[in-house]
Design an enzyme around this catalytic site. Structure first.
Site, PDB file in Angstrom:
ATOM      1  N   GLU A 397      20.556 -77.995 -43.736  1.00  0.00           N
ATOM      2  CA  GLU A 397      21.823 -77.297 -43.483  1.00  0.00           C
ATOM      3  C   GLU A 397      21.650 -75.998 -42.724  1.00  0.00           C
ATOM      4  OE1 GLU A 397      22.535 -80.139 -46.791  1.00  0.00           O
ATOM      5  OE2 GLU A 397      20.991 -78.608 -46.434  1.00  0.00           O
ATOM      6  N   GLN A 419      27.889 -81.919 -46.042  1.00  0.00           N
ATOM      7  CA  GLN A 419      28.174 -83.160 -46.766  1.00  0.00           C
ATOM      8  C   GLN A 419      28.961 -82.906 -48.051  1.00  0.00           C
ATOM      9  OE1 GLN A 419      24.967 -85.887 -48.463  1.00  0.00           O
ATOM     10  NE2 GLN A 419      25.603 -86.996 -46.611  1.00  0.00           N
ATOM     11  N   PHE A 420      28.602 -81.864 -48.758  1.00  0.00           N
ATOM     12  CA  PHE A 420      29.395 -81.338 -49.868  1.00  0.00           C
ATOM     13  C   PHE A 420      29.400 -79.823 -49.725  1.00  0.00           C
ATOM     14  CE2 PHE A 420      28.040 -85.432 -51.393  1.00  0.00           C
ATOM     15  CZ  PHE A 420      29.138 -85.919 -52.096  1.00  0.00           C
ATOM     16  N   ALA A 421      30.503 -79.201 -50.050  1.00  0.00           N
ATOM     17  CA  ALA A 421      30.602 -77.740 -49.918  1.00  0.00           C
ATOM     18  C   ALA A 421      29.510 -77.043 -50.708  1.00  0.00           C
ATOM     19  CB  ALA A 421      31.977 -77.260 -50.377  1.00  0.00           C
ATOM     20  N   ASP A 422      29.084 -77.653 -51.811  1.00  0.00           N
ATOM     21  CA  ASP A 422      28.020 -77.083 -52.636  1.00  0.00           C
ATOM     22  C   ASP A 422      26.760 -76.817 -51.811  1.00  0.00           C
ATOM     23  OD1 ASP A 422      29.075 -78.278 -55.661  1.00  0.00           O
ATOM     24  OD2 ASP A 422      29.634 -79.345 -53.840  1.00  0.00           O
ATOM     25  N   PHE A 423      26.496 -77.671 -50.823  1.00  0.00           N
ATOM     26  CA  PHE A 423      25.251 -77.588 -50.061  1.00  0.00           C
ATOM     27  C   PHE A 423      25.263 -76.437 -49.053  1.00  0.00           C
ATOM     28  CE2 PHE A 423      24.749 -82.482 -50.586  1.00  0.00           C
ATOM     29  CZ  PHE A 423      24.564 -82.316 -51.949  1.00  0.00           C
ATOM     30  N   HIS A 464      28.174 -81.152 -56.939  1.00  0.00           N
ATOM     31  CA  HIS A 464      29.022 -81.846 -55.963  1.00  0.00           C
ATOM     32  C   HIS A 464      30.504 -81.579 -56.219  1.00  0.00           C
ATOM     33  CE1 HIS A 464      25.240 -84.102 -55.781  1.00  0.00           C
ATOM     34  NE2 HIS A 464      25.598 -84.505 -54.581  1.00  0.00           N
TER      35      HIS A 464
END
Length: 658
Positions: A397, A419-423, A464
């Site tokens: 990222e 891919q997920f905001a968490d990442f 996630h």
């Protein structure tokens, strides 16, 4: 020291000497000024001039160079007027950052130089993005980026080399191995014999070069660049050199053994090359005296210009306005041809139509190409736009955010799917320290959108399910969009892509396939900073966004006797606080609902703003309702307790009755 001219003409040999002499003389002057208190800090490149000058002398003017803070020779070889450099170091307005940053922390499109930030890693990924833009434009150009041996320990180094290798990008990765990272010797930084050996692991050609031998640097790099222009692929170069002064002047060099200092002093790149040229009859004492006199005069004249310039004026409004690139949105009205689609379809449609409109738009993300992304938003895009514009990325990222910045610098638009905001946590540094500060620091846009699938209610657990918008609303320079409906999502995404500023675009996963709406089939835009008034009433104001909008609608539906203004913020930065104020003036009561945990969230800021600016209209305490102060859990019953839906209904009834 052995020199091999390898067919380098004498006039070029002499020019390389002059180009090394100039930064050395500037540095010697700066060290005097530092002791006199006329500049605040200095990072010395004395002893490393051959690398900067050798690399920059092989590059074409239209090719980007991304230097570090010991690469003064890059700037002088590109013939940047010295008074502008001096003004930059003194924080004057005629520098490159209007006094907002110092040293070489700036870029200039006029000279195709992109300076570093103190967080060293991102510029490596930026170089990838610049090179990618050149490849997509079919321009046969090389991009050169510098780092020190210390910077090779950062994750961004690994990510940038990997991306460049996978995408065959013509990036010249230049490691200046000068022996120490501040005071940490190389023996405590890595275990391989040569940093160039790391190239093997990425499938990258790599070379070790004597960084103090100007002819070796120039000849080798020139040969490589000529080949890379015709056959794009990255090359890793390790320049062996030494830092003859401290990391910066205040740190000194007491940690360096005297014999090591003496050994490298004997390898001085200028003194040795000067002796060689004198021996060969290419240089004479008279020529040396003449060149030094001319450079000295130039330095003094340009210092006079910089010293005589007034201190940078303090204009508060200008400081605020320069955080973002000023931009007049292109308003495109929605058409009358409607289709009932889901939120996920609206985002996909808006993205597709933007790809059709902007032929310089590139999409990047994990699994977004043939697979169509984990949420299938880019399904079929490869067939329509090709793999050059719809690019799968490795799991990296940080460097993809940086590459997006590089694409923007080189005239492209970029949308990255996180891919997920968490990442976003693994790409946090370039988002908040590179993208967010680009325009304020050196007047360069960051034409980047980062899509952020987010939110709970889908039993995805703590990694996630986060809705982490508050990480970014705190950072000046970023715009944050968070739609709740398909109509808004499509129009706001189009506007985000059109906007030259960096935008974090939040998409709630639980709404993707559960919310339908009639949406115009044409391309259209919606303005940022304009909330939507979904229900009108005079008893209470409800402010929310994202999934909270649907929770509030459901709650108010169960209590038709409550006469409420329901405001969907839609964008959090810019924030439409005026609509909130107007509603509070009418209702006298305010409740704010957010899915994020309570402390430090957007609800806190709205509450504070209303208390500070509309306190006299309030007939009750402002209420903030949010998720529990815990990470978001996986089990369905635990997640239901975590989310604030039931607590919102209870608090709403209490405030109405207050």
């Amino acid at each position: 020291m052995q020199y091999d001219t390898k067919g380098i003409p004498q006039e070029v040999q002499l020019k390389l000497y002059e180009r090394m002499l100039k930064p050395r003389m500037i540095e010697e002057k700066m060290l005097i000024l530092l002791r006199q208190g006329k500049i605040s800090k200095w990072f010395s490149g004395i002893g490393q001039e051959a690398i900067s000058v050798g690399v920059a002398s092989t590059m074409r003017n239209e090719e980007y160079v991304l230097p570090m803070h010991r690469n003064l020779g890059v700037f002088t070889t590109r013939n940047i007027p010295l008074h502008r450099l001096f003004a930059q170091w003194q924080g004057k307005a005629s520098g490159f950052t209007k006094g907002r940053d110092r040293s070489f922390h700036f870029g200039t499109q006029d000279y195709n130089i992109i300076g570093m930030i103190s967080h060293l890693g991102p510029q490596l990924g930026v170089a990838d993005g610049i090179a990618l833009a050149n490849v997509l434009k079919k321009r046969k150009l090389v991009t050169a980026v510098f780092t020190g041996e210390g910077g090779t320990s950062e994750g961004d180094f690994h990510e940038a080399l990997n991306i460049a290798a996978v995408w065959d990008l013509p990036v010249l990765f230049c490691i200046e191995n000068n022996g120490y990272g501040l005071s940490t010797p190389t023996s405590e930084q890595y275990r391989c014999e040569h940093l160039a050996d790391k190239g093997k692991g990425y499938g990258i050609e790599a070379h070790v070069i004597d960084g103090n031998n100007i002819l070796e640097v120039f000849s080798k790099v020139n040969t490589l660049c000529e080949r890379m222009r015709e056959n794009p692929a990255p090359v890793l170069l390790e320049f062996k050199t030494f830092r003859m002064r401290g990391h910066e002047e205040a740190s000194g060099t007491k940690y360096v053994p005297n014999d090591l200092m003496e050994e490298w002093a004997a390898k001085d790149p200028i003194a040795n090359y000067e002796s060689y040229l004198l021996k060969e009859g290419i240089l004479t004492d008279d020529i040396i005296a003449d060149r030094k006199a001319k450079i000295s005069t130039e330095i003094d004249e340009h210092l006079k210009i910089a010293f005589e310039e007034e201190t940078v004026p303090v204009v508060k409004q200008r400081e605020l306005e320069d955080v973002y690139q000023q931009y007049t949105p292109k308003a495109v009205e929605p058409g009358s041809d409607l289709k009932s689609i889901r939120l996920v379809d609206a985002i996909s449609e808006g993205l597709r139509q933007s790809m059709e409109l902007h032929d310089n738009l590139v999409l990047m993300g994990q699994d977004i190409a043939d697979y169509g992304g984990v949420f299938k938003i880019t399904e079929g895009f490869v067939d329509s736009f090709g793999k050059e514009r719809v690019r799968n990325t490795p799991i990296c990222e940080s460097v993809i955010v940086s590459a997006a910045a590089g694409l923007s610098i080189n005239g492209m638009k970029a949308v990255m799917e996180m891919q997920f905001a968490d990442f976003a946590s693994t790409g946090f540094n370039p988002i908040v320290n590179y993208l967010a500060k680009m325009h304020y620091r050196w007047n360069e846009k960051a034409d980047v959108v980062i899509r952020m699938p987010c939110g709970g209610g889908v039993a995805a657990g703590p990694f996630h399910s986060q809705t982490n918008e508050a990480w970014f609303t705190k950072t000046p320079g970023l715009k944050v969009v968070y739609p709740a409906f398909p109509y808004d999502a499509k129009g706001l995404l189009a506007a985000a892509i059109d906007d030259p500023n960096p935008v974090l675009f939040f998409e709630h996963k639980a709404l993707y396939r559960s919310i339908y709406q009639d949406v115009p089939t044409n391309y259209y835009t919606l303005p940022f900073g304009k909330a939507s008034l979904l229900k009108e009433g005079d008893t209470i104001t409800v402010v929310t966004y994202g999934a909270g909008v649907h929770w509030a609608l459901a709650t108010l539906g169960r209590h038709p006797d409550i006469s409420a203004d329901l405001i969907d913020l839609r964008t959090l930065q810019p924030l439409d606080i005026e609509t909130v104020y107007a509603s509070v003036e009418k209702t006298g009561k305010l409740i704010i609902l957010q899915e994020d945990s309570l402390f430090g969230g957007i609800a806190s800021d709205i509450s504070a703003l209303v208390m500070e600016n509309r306190f006299e209209y309030l007939d009750g305490p402002v209420r903030r309702i949010a998720s529990l102060e815990t990470p978001i859990p996986f089990a369905k019953n635990l997640e239901e307790q975590y989310l604030p839906k039931e607590r919102f209904e209870e608090a709403l009834l209490q405030l109405v009755a207050y």
